[in-house]
Design a protein around this motif. Structure first.
Motif, short mmCIF file in Angstrom:
data_model
loop_
_atom_site.label_atom_id
_atom_site.label_comp_id
_atom_site.label_asym_id
_atom_site.label_seq_id
_atom_site.Cartn_x
_atom_site.Cartn_y
_atom_site.Cartn_z
N HIS A 119 -2.50 16.08 -41.96
CA HIS A 119 -1.89 17.02 -41.02
C HIS A 119 -2.25 16.63 -39.60
N LEU A 120 -1.21 16.48 -38.78
CA LEU A 120 -1.45 16.05 -37.40
C LEU A 120 -0.64 16.93 -36.46
N LEU A 121 -1.31 17.58 -35.51
CA LEU A 121 -0.62 18.42 -34.54
C LEU A 121 -0.97 17.97 -33.14
N LEU A 122 0.07 17.74 -32.32
CA LEU A 122 -0.14 17.30 -30.94
C LEU A 122 0.33 18.41 -30.02
N TYR A 123 -0.49 18.78 -29.06
CA TYR A 123 -0.17 19.91 -28.18
C TYR A 123 0.25 19.44 -26.80
N GLN A 124 1.28 20.09 -26.30
CA GLN A 124 1.81 19.74 -24.99
C GLN A 124 1.93 21.00 -24.14
N PRO A 125 0.93 21.26 -23.29
CA PRO A 125 1.01 22.44 -22.42
C PRO A 125 1.99 22.20 -21.28
N ARG A 126 2.74 23.25 -20.93
CA ARG A 126 3.69 23.11 -19.82
C ARG A 126 3.02 23.27 -18.47
N PHE A 127 1.95 24.04 -18.42
CA PHE A 127 1.21 24.20 -17.16
C PHE A 127 -0.27 24.05 -17.41
N VAL A 128 -0.93 23.32 -16.52
CA VAL A 128 -2.39 23.28 -16.55
C VAL A 128 -2.84 23.67 -15.15
N GLU A 129 -3.67 24.69 -15.09
CA GLU A 129 -4.08 25.22 -13.79
C GLU A 129 -4.94 24.24 -13.01
N GLY A 130 -4.92 24.40 -11.69
CA GLY A 130 -5.85 23.69 -10.83
C GLY A 130 -5.58 22.20 -10.73
N ARG A 131 -6.61 21.44 -10.41
CA ARG A 131 -6.53 20.00 -10.32
C ARG A 131 -5.36 19.55 -9.45
N GLY A 132 -5.36 20.03 -8.20
CA GLY A 132 -4.27 19.70 -7.32
C GLY A 132 -4.12 18.20 -7.09
N SER A 133 -5.25 17.48 -7.14
CA SER A 133 -5.18 16.07 -6.79
C SER A 133 -4.53 15.25 -7.90
N PHE A 134 -4.48 15.79 -9.10
CA PHE A 134 -3.87 15.04 -10.19
C PHE A 134 -2.45 15.52 -10.42
N GLY A 135 -1.57 14.56 -10.62
CA GLY A 135 -0.21 14.94 -10.91
C GLY A 135 -0.07 15.41 -12.35
N VAL A 136 -0.09 16.70 -12.55
CA VAL A 136 0.06 17.23 -13.89
C VAL A 136 1.50 17.63 -14.09
N GLY A 137 2.17 16.95 -14.98
CA GLY A 137 3.57 17.26 -15.20
C GLY A 137 3.77 17.92 -16.54
N PRO A 138 4.93 18.47 -16.76
CA PRO A 138 5.22 19.06 -18.05
C PRO A 138 5.39 17.98 -19.13
N GLY A 139 5.65 16.76 -18.71
CA GLY A 139 5.89 15.70 -19.69
C GLY A 139 4.64 14.91 -19.99
N CYS A 140 4.81 13.91 -20.88
CA CYS A 140 3.69 13.04 -21.21
C CYS A 140 4.24 11.64 -21.39
N VAL A 141 3.97 10.75 -20.43
CA VAL A 141 4.55 9.41 -20.47
C VAL A 141 4.14 8.67 -21.73
N LEU A 142 2.98 9.00 -22.28
CA LEU A 142 2.55 8.30 -23.49
C LEU A 142 3.53 8.53 -24.63
N LEU A 143 3.93 9.79 -24.79
CA LEU A 143 4.84 10.13 -25.87
C LEU A 143 6.25 9.64 -25.58
N GLU A 144 6.63 9.72 -24.29
CA GLU A 144 7.98 9.33 -23.94
C GLU A 144 8.24 7.86 -24.26
N GLU A 145 7.16 7.06 -24.28
CA GLU A 145 7.35 5.63 -24.53
C GLU A 145 7.29 5.26 -26.01
N VAL A 146 7.07 6.26 -26.85
CA VAL A 146 7.06 5.97 -28.28
C VAL A 146 8.51 5.90 -28.77
#
Length: 680
Positions: free
Chosen positions: A609-636
């Motif tokens: 059983h494998l579950l991968l979680y993708q949060p749409r918002f992560v609070e704080g960390r203004g200096s990091f570009g936190v997007g709703p997407g995940c380039v790692l998965l998009e390239e699979v």
DNA sequence: CTCAAATGTTTTTTT
DNA sequence: AACATTTGAG
């Protein structure tokens, strides 16, 4: 697996191995690369190889098994000893660093001290200690006092460390780590030189020194090489994809005398580039050692086909690597696809993870067969409190280690001064403990302590407010010298405990750790051995609490610390740009490729059983570009065929049993609340 | 000049 | 939880 009978005459049972595994196990001496995909029986193969060599009459002390952690070595030798008896425990085993430490100590005590530049009693610094020493040097040189942009001690150490294990010039290292500081090269070089001199003067080594000193000695000194390599009939290296240049050199040098070197690894699981690991070591092995045998293990015995499909998708997204593809011959009927779960934020992520932990437990997958993995240790903070509220016991691996906590380092510094009175870094830490002594005063006292004659009393500092305290410290150190180990530890713990309340506002919590320390030390028979082990293979926080060991505990772990392990149910947190992949790697293609390898490691930990979680918002960390997407998965490639997409509110039933909802009413109520709140 | 306390910021991964 | 920065006490 084929049912071919064991080779005639061999005492080790090889019938459980497939053809490729058996070829590796029974290969003749020589240079040999075993490319072992995740879950393909790599450890099994190494264990059998060791057992087979012993059965063929090899001298156990002539076998060297270099592994990534001491635990890995211990487990393998335990398994080998079950096959061929206790002689397996006489095999030399451990990490490169621990092995280097042992060899250097032995050589230094045997006439090589001059050539090494250290005594046989040198102290090993962890990264923090090394940074502190760099900080001392930085202050003393007065570099960067005026101008503000001179690198801090951590960055300076990164430059120095990079040069040590990548080779080349310091300029190259600065350029690779942070080219912004190329203008300060002169100052950085001055710091590097002074740091090297101070280490030698104080009989200290950092992690890099252990490897570099051994490598250079083996390379340049025929006597040393004859003594060390002469004893290495068979050299085996595990996790070869995570070795750095110096480790690659050491492995090859050790094998020069007898010519038997087997390296095992998976280039797709190389995840320690930040520490100098070079995938090229494994990729180029067949070219560098012409005529080397190459064996590939591709049959996977761990995961269901749907999990492997996702793993293969990640493999396909890599730009470099051996051509390989994982497959299973087992028929996992009705195996589900991995799930990609979309959640609103990290709070909901934690709640849904908890719900799925409970759902899997309902489906007879115990907590010990489950893990939650994440990119950075602090990513589990929200989940940890949710688990506590739900009454689910867990063990966390990765992140701050037990011995890195400030109060533990306090005790260890006292002990280090007993073992090595020249240890400047330990002096600094211990002196800073006394109220009224800051960096400046500490520096003066250290000068007195390192001067010929040392610091036998505090008379030179009579009249100062802290004079009596310093006297007490010096007395303690004097008394310490003649005590047995357990009394030394007790006395150091008592000294630190007496000042705990004044120094930390969470003293009650730290108190418990202090009681755990003598228990850890009890396993050793000398202070040197204890200190060396603590620096080279620090026990996890969880190990220190072994007294309240529970069998049924959920594992929380960084992906790095999960390497080599497996669970029936695995959940991976925070697959969002800036989290996983880390924000530091977003604009660097090589770093992103390493993040993808990290994803590959995470995915291949799961059996079923494998579950991968993708949060749409992560609070704080203004200096990091936190997007709703995940380039790692998009390239699979073909992601949507390989996963089942879910919305966080509807955890799917594992194995078709149960309704997938938590059985704990309180957890159910919390989940309902969260879901209702989200609908607003 | 030195240190301590308070405050705000920033957190990758590890031998 | 550790860092840097600021401010105030001695």
């Amino acid at each position: 697996m084929s049912g071919r009978p064991a080779a005639p005459g061999a005492g080790v049972d090889l019938t459980g191995l497939n053809d490729a595994q058996r070829a590796a196990v029974t290969a003749p001496s020589g240079f040999h690369l075993v490319v072992a995909g995740a879950g393909t029986g790599k450890t099994r193969t190494l264990v059998h190889r060791v057992a087979w060599l012993l059965e063929q009459g090899a001298d156990p002390s002539g076998i060297v098994l270099l592994t990534f952690t001491r635990r890995a070595a211990r487990e393998m030798l335990d398994r080998a000893s079950r096959m061929v008896g206790p002689k397996a425990h006489r095999v030399q085993g451990g990490t490169f660093h621990a092995y280097a430490s042992r060899v250097l100590r032995t050589l230094a005590r045997d006439g090589f001290a001059e050539r090494i530049g250290r005594s046989g009693e040198f102290t090993v610094m962890d990264r923090r200690d090394a940074e502190d020493l760099v900080g001392l040097v930085r202050n003393d040189l007065g570099v960067g006092a005026g101008g503000r942009r001179f690198p801090n001690k951590a960055t300076l150490l990164k430059f120095i460390s990079r040069q040590a294990n990548a080779g080349g010039s310091l300029q190259d290292a600065v350029d690779a780590v942070n080219p912004r500081f190329l203008d300060d090269l002169d100052g950085i070089e001055a710091v590097a030189r002074a740091y090297a001199a101070r280490k030698q003067q104080a009989d200290l080594v950092d992690y890099d020194d252990l490897l570099v000193l051994l490598r250079d000695l083996l390379r340049r000194d025929a006597d040393a090489r004859a003594r060390v390599a002469g004893r290495c009939q068979h050299v085996l290296v595990d996790e070869y994809q995570d070795t750095n240049r110096v480790q690659g050199h050491i492995a090859a040098l050790l094998a020069t005398a007898h010519g038997d070197l087997m390296v095992v690894g998976d280039e797709a699981q190389s995840i320690y580039a930040f520490r100098g690991a070079r995938v090229e070591n494994i990729l180029d092995f067949p070219k560098v050692f012409a005529g080397a045998r190459v064996t590939k293990l591709e049959a996977n015995y761990r995961s269901t086909q749907p999990v492997l499909d996702l793993a293969n998708g990640v493999l396909e997204s890599f730009s470099v690597g051996f051509d390989k593809r994982l497959y299973t011959e087992l028929d996992h009927k009705g195996a589900e696809r991995p799930m990609l779960v979309e959640v609103a934020d990290v709070g909901q992520e934690a709640d849904v993870v908890v719900a799925n932990v409970l759902a899997m437990r309902e489906a007879a997958i115990g907590l010990a067969d489950q893990a939650v993995l994440f990119r950075a240790a602090f990513h589990s903070a929200v989940l940890e409190s949710a688990l506590t509220r739900a009454g689910i016991p867990f063990r966390k691996y990765g992140g701050l280690r037990f011995v890195e906590a400030a109060h533990i380092k306090d005790v260890l510094s006292l002990l280090r001064l007993v073992a090595n009175p020249r240890d400047e870094v330990a002096w600094l830490r211990v002196l800073s403990w006394i109220q009224g002594i800051g960096p400046k005063t500490a520096g003066r006292i250290i000068d007195a302590a390192l001067a010929p004659g040392g610091l036998s009393d505090a008379d030179a500092f009579a009249g100062r407010a802290w004079h009596a305290e310093l006297e007490r410290l010096i007395d303690l150190l004097r008394v310490q010298r003649d005590l047995p180990l357990h009394r030394q530890v007790d006395a150091a713990v008592e000294y630190v405990r007496s000042g705990l309340d004044a120094r930390y506002d969470d003293a009650w919590k730290r108190e418990r750790d202090l009681t755990a320390l003598p228990v850890l030390a009890d396993r050793y028979d000398s202070l040197d051995a204890f200190l060396a082990d603590v620096a080279l293979d620090p026990p996890e926080a969880a190990d220190a609490e072994a007294d309240e060991e529970e069998d049924e505990q959920l594992t929380l772990s960084t992906v790095h610390s999960a390497k080599g392990l497996e669970w029936t149910g695995v959940q991976v947190l925070r697959l969002a740009d800036g989290q996983f992949p880390s924000g530091y790697s977003l604009d660097d293609p090589d770093a992103l490729e390493e993040e993808r390898r990290l994803l590959y490691v995470a995915v291949t930990r799961a059996k079923r059983h494998l579950l991968l979680y993708q949060p749409r918002f992560v609070e704080g960390r203004g200096s990091f570009g936190v997007g709703p997407g995940c380039v790692l998965l998009e390239e699979v490639p073909g992601l949507d065929d390989r996963v089942q997409r879910m919305i966080g509110r509807a955890p799917a039933p594992p194995d078709g049993g149960g309704d997938g909802l938590p059985s704990d009413p309180a957890a159910q109520e919390r989940l309902d609340q969260v879901l209702a709140w989200m609908d607003d």
